[in-house]
Structure formats: structure tokens, C-alpha cells
Design an enzyme around this catalytic site. Sequence first.
Site, PDB file in Angstrom:
ATOM      1  N   GLN A  94       0.868  -1.189   0.000  1.00 15.09           N
ATOM      2  CA  GLN A  94       0.000   0.000   0.000  1.00 15.09           C
ATOM      3  C   GLN A  94       0.905   1.239   0.000  1.00 15.09           C
ATOM      4  OE1 GLN A  94      -3.338  -0.102  -0.350  1.00 15.09           O
ATOM      5  NE2 GLN A  94      -3.586   2.101  -0.267  1.00 15.09           N
ATOM      6  N   HIS A 127       8.676  -5.448  -0.962  1.00 15.56           N
ATOM      7  CA  HIS A 127       7.882  -5.147  -2.142  1.00 15.56           C
ATOM      8  C   HIS A 127       8.048  -3.670  -2.504  1.00 15.56           C
ATOM      9  CE1 HIS A 127       4.659  -6.033  -4.947  1.00 15.56           C
ATOM     10  NE2 HIS A 127       4.349  -4.762  -4.782  1.00 15.56           N
ATOM     11  N   LYS A 193       0.741  -8.885 -15.660  1.00 18.47           N
ATOM     12  CA  LYS A 193      -0.321  -9.039 -14.650  1.00 18.47           C
ATOM     13  C   LYS A 193      -1.108  -7.753 -14.494  1.00 18.47           C
ATOM     14  CE  LYS A 193       0.330  -9.266  -9.927  1.00 18.47           C
ATOM     15  NZ  LYS A 193       0.808  -9.922  -8.701  1.00 18.47           N
ATOM     16  N   ARG A 195      -3.957  -6.355 -11.763  1.00 20.41           N
ATOM     17  CA  ARG A 195      -4.691  -6.675 -10.538  1.00 20.41           C
ATOM     18  C   ARG A 195      -6.112  -6.143 -10.645  1.00 20.41           C
ATOM     19  NH1 ARG A 195      -4.205  -9.089  -5.971  1.00 20.41           N
ATOM     20  NH2 ARG A 195      -2.004  -9.615  -6.084  1.00 20.41           N
ATOM     21  N   ASP A 219       8.580 -15.262  -7.213  1.00 19.75           N
ATOM     22  CA  ASP A 219       7.893 -14.042  -6.792  1.00 19.75           C
ATOM     23  C   ASP A 219       8.373 -13.654  -5.399  1.00 19.75           C
ATOM     24  OD1 ASP A 219       6.246 -11.879  -7.128  1.00 19.75           O
ATOM     25  OD2 ASP A 219       4.377 -12.997  -7.241  1.00 19.75           O
TER      26      ASP A 219
END
Length: 294
Positions: A94, A127, A193, A195, A219
Amino acid sequence: MKIIGGSGGRLLTALVAQELGLKASKVEIKRFPDGEKYIRIDDDVSGEDVAIIQSMHHEPDNFLFEYFLLCDTVRDLGAKRVIGVLPYFAYARQDSRFNPGEAVSFRTVTKLIEDVGTTELFSIDMHQHRVGRVSELLRIPVYNLTAAPLLAEYVKANMQLEKPVVIGPDEESEQWASAAAKVIGADHDILQKKRLGAEKVEITARSLNVRGRDVLIMDDIISTGGTIVEATKILKGQGARRVLVACTHPILAQDALPKIYESGAEVVIGTNTVPSPVSYVSVASLIAGAIRKL
Ligand code: R5P
């Protein structure tokens, strides 16, 4: 140097302390009857460099708040330096306001980590959609280590791959796919990808031919398993002989693991940044090596 483990990093703390030939400091952590947390450091940390190891898996708010208490306390007790070792760094996904009014939780978390007196921060395969983002948010030095070579070495030694190829399920995972491919001696590629929601992703194939080959998907995180399930289906559909999956942080929320096996993957391999049934690879030597270099 003193090593302290929070509730989210006890096993790793013991293993890292072993690697460094140290004994982890004793810490008492419990809850008051009203649910508040109690912390007591049972060691003299005055004037010391202290590494606090806390992974933020499964109960991120609990483990994060515990880190704040531990760090603030050791600084208050006179620790010279606090190295925050947060192998799985929750809230990193986030990192933007994707919808109006949303909290940019990553920014809040990094701000608080700094405010409680952390002097250096270590994480593993944090991430980061925009490279350099964490260092931009913090004034303290940040070291983002990678477990990709360790995972690849494990796969190479144990999985007898034939005509291997390493695939990242999205753009960001190219870094891990390429690092693993180098160790394995394979080529690599990524999928595309999109989302669609917290548990739903759409994955599309690219040009690399995987027919008859053993594919290793790399990943950083497996959370709901949605990404890996879709990637496995695509690769199997394209004729991959075997699909193996490796990730640094096997969060494996809810029924992620059975879903991945049902989709056709042969094995899932993770590290012990998150204790799980597939945490075959230890990152203790990676952390100990980084601490040694300080
Ligand atoms: C996202 O960009 C990450 O690298 C992972 O692919 C993602 O977080 C995995 O989440 P899930 O297992 O829920 O699809």
C-alpha cells in the site's frame, strides 16, 4: 552487538544468533488482561549496537507495534544503534493512494519506524514497485537484501530441472527471476499481470516458449495465491512440463497452498522470513552476513 527477537522473529533470531556466535537477549513479552502489550528487556543494552529481528507476517499490526515498543525501549535504555531487521515488511504494497481517501500505509509505517529510533533498516525482498522508494521515504540507511539466489540454489540442488526457464509473474518480479536464472543457468522472462482486486488478478502470457520445459516461477510474496494460480494455469496451458514455485515470503493466507497445488504446481518453496509448511530455505545466513558487514 546484542540480538533481540520479537514474537514475529523468534526462530530467525535464534538462527541468526547461532550464525554470529551470540546469545539472543532475553525479552519478556506478554499481554495485560485488558489486551495491552507488556515488554521487558532482560539484558544490559546500554552503549550497545542492537539488532531487533521482527518479521511482520500474519499479525502485522501486532508485530509492528511490538517492534515500536522494543526499539523505543532499547534506545531509552541507552542502546547506541538499533538495526531494525524486518525480513517480511508488511504494508509495503500500500505504497500509493490507489483510490481517493486511502491511507498510504507504507509511508505511515516507515515514518513510525524511524521515529522510534531505528538507526538502520534491513529487509528482504521488500515489495517495491518503484525502485529506490524506501530510501526516498526514510532518512536512515535502508538495505533491501534478496533471498532469490538462496531459493535458486535450493531448487538447483533438489529439483533436477530439465530444460529450465525462470518466469516472473509480473514486471516487478523480473529482478528475482533474473537473479534465480543466473544461479540455475537458465533464461528468464516475465508474464503480464493486471490486478482486478485484492484476491483477483488477470495474467497474460508473453512470447517465451515453455513447451516441454521445467518452469520455475519466482515471486516475492504469495498471499492469497491468486497470482501464482493464474500464472501456473497459463504456463501449464502453454505446455510446460513441470511448474515449480518459489517465493521469499510464503504468507499463504487462507487456502492459498491447496489452491496452488490444485492449479498444477508441483512444489512451492519459500523461506523462513515467514514460518510456514514450505519454509525450506533459511535466510539466517543472509541476515547474519549483512549484520557482520555493519
Ligand atoms: C505483487 O505485485 C506481488 O509481487 C505478489 O505477486 C502478490 O503480492 C501476490 O499476492 P497474491 O498471492 O494474493 O496474488
